[in-house]
Write an enzyme that holds these catalytic residues in place. Sequence first.
Site, short mmCIF file in Angstrom:
data_model
loop_
_atom_site.label_atom_id
_atom_site.label_comp_id
_atom_site.label_asym_id
_atom_site.label_seq_id
_atom_site.Cartn_x
_atom_site.Cartn_y
_atom_site.Cartn_z
CG ASP A 62 -1.81 1.21 1.34
OD1 ASP A 62 -1.71 2.10 0.45
OD2 ASP A 62 -2.60 1.29 2.29
CG ASN A 89 0.50 1.00 -12.81
OD1 ASN A 89 0.23 1.60 -13.84
ND2 ASN A 89 -0.41 0.29 -12.13
CB VAL A 96 -15.23 14.05 -15.14
CG1 VAL A 96 -15.60 15.49 -15.54
CG2 VAL A 96 -13.99 13.60 -15.89
CE1 TYR A 208 -4.38 10.34 -12.44
CE2 TYR A 208 -4.32 11.55 -14.51
CZ TYR A 208 -4.06 10.40 -13.78
OH TYR A 208 -3.48 9.32 -14.39
CE LYS A 212 -0.64 9.82 -12.58
NZ LYS A 212 0.12 8.64 -12.12
NE ARG A 246 -10.95 -0.93 -24.65
CZ ARG A 246 -10.20 -0.81 -25.75
NH1 ARG A 246 -10.10 0.35 -26.37
NH2 ARG A 246 -9.55 -1.85 -26.21
#
Length: 291
Positions: A62, A89, A96, A208, A212, A246
């Site tokens: 975690d 990753n 949204v 987000y 990043k 996806r």
Amino acid sequence: MADVPVAVVTGSNKGIGLAIVRALCKQFPGDVYLTSRDAGRGQAAVAQLQQEGLRPLFHQLDIDDPQSIRALRDFLKEKYGGLNVLVNNAGIAFKVHDTTPFAVQAEVTLKTNFFGTRNVCTELLPLMKPYVDHIDSTYLIFYEIHSRVVNVSSMVSNSALRGCSQELQQKFRSDAITEDELVQLMTKFVEDTKKSVHEKEGWPNTAYGVSKIGVTVLSRIQARLLNEQRKGDHILLNACCPGWVRTDMAGPKATKSPEEGAETPVYLALLPSNADAPHGQFVSDKTVRPW
């Protein structure tokens, strides 16, 4: 087992992470660890890959929990004497239309995507092995193994960067920014959202995206430090964008399958032993992109 190469993929019980583990199991000449926060889900993912004839291993991780990160660090140090491939990753994103207050979204998103990733790097980067020759005694195959680190970022970091004030863009593009300065900026973003002044202070309206930005800039800093401190060890470290994939995070309308999303992270994780680039770059579709 110090002569057995080892790879670790964080957040890999589903989606892009699972696809990265699947590809590494087929291509990496050593042990590949699938990790997840939830042990049950991780073991189920391992079982799924075993049914495909692959042989991943599992370790709980975690990235929000420093104790969990240290447990993995100690395990790798004791069993393998270090680490050869690290793919960061693990990450989260709010949908949204999520109605969670933006300040909460900012704090939660940066806690995992930036601060959690940074904590993993703090503990595991010192374990990255220098260049080693590896002979597979079973098959008498000779391998040259060089350590590779891949931080999964996003093209959203580029658009978020363009949405920052000129002053912030200059700081994030600087070749001299330090990790401490980056941490201060990421912390300031969270604090500014709590005071509802983040846009006035030059930040874009995407938690987000800012998280990043942090991952991409952290990668640039880490690569610079590797050049300064471990130049002879041939470790290559990069940030990448897997594309619009996806997954549970991006939804069913995204253009890439998880396997297609895994291509660039796997490419960077398996850069050949004689490669000296890319390093400290932002890469998408196996191509270095300007920052």
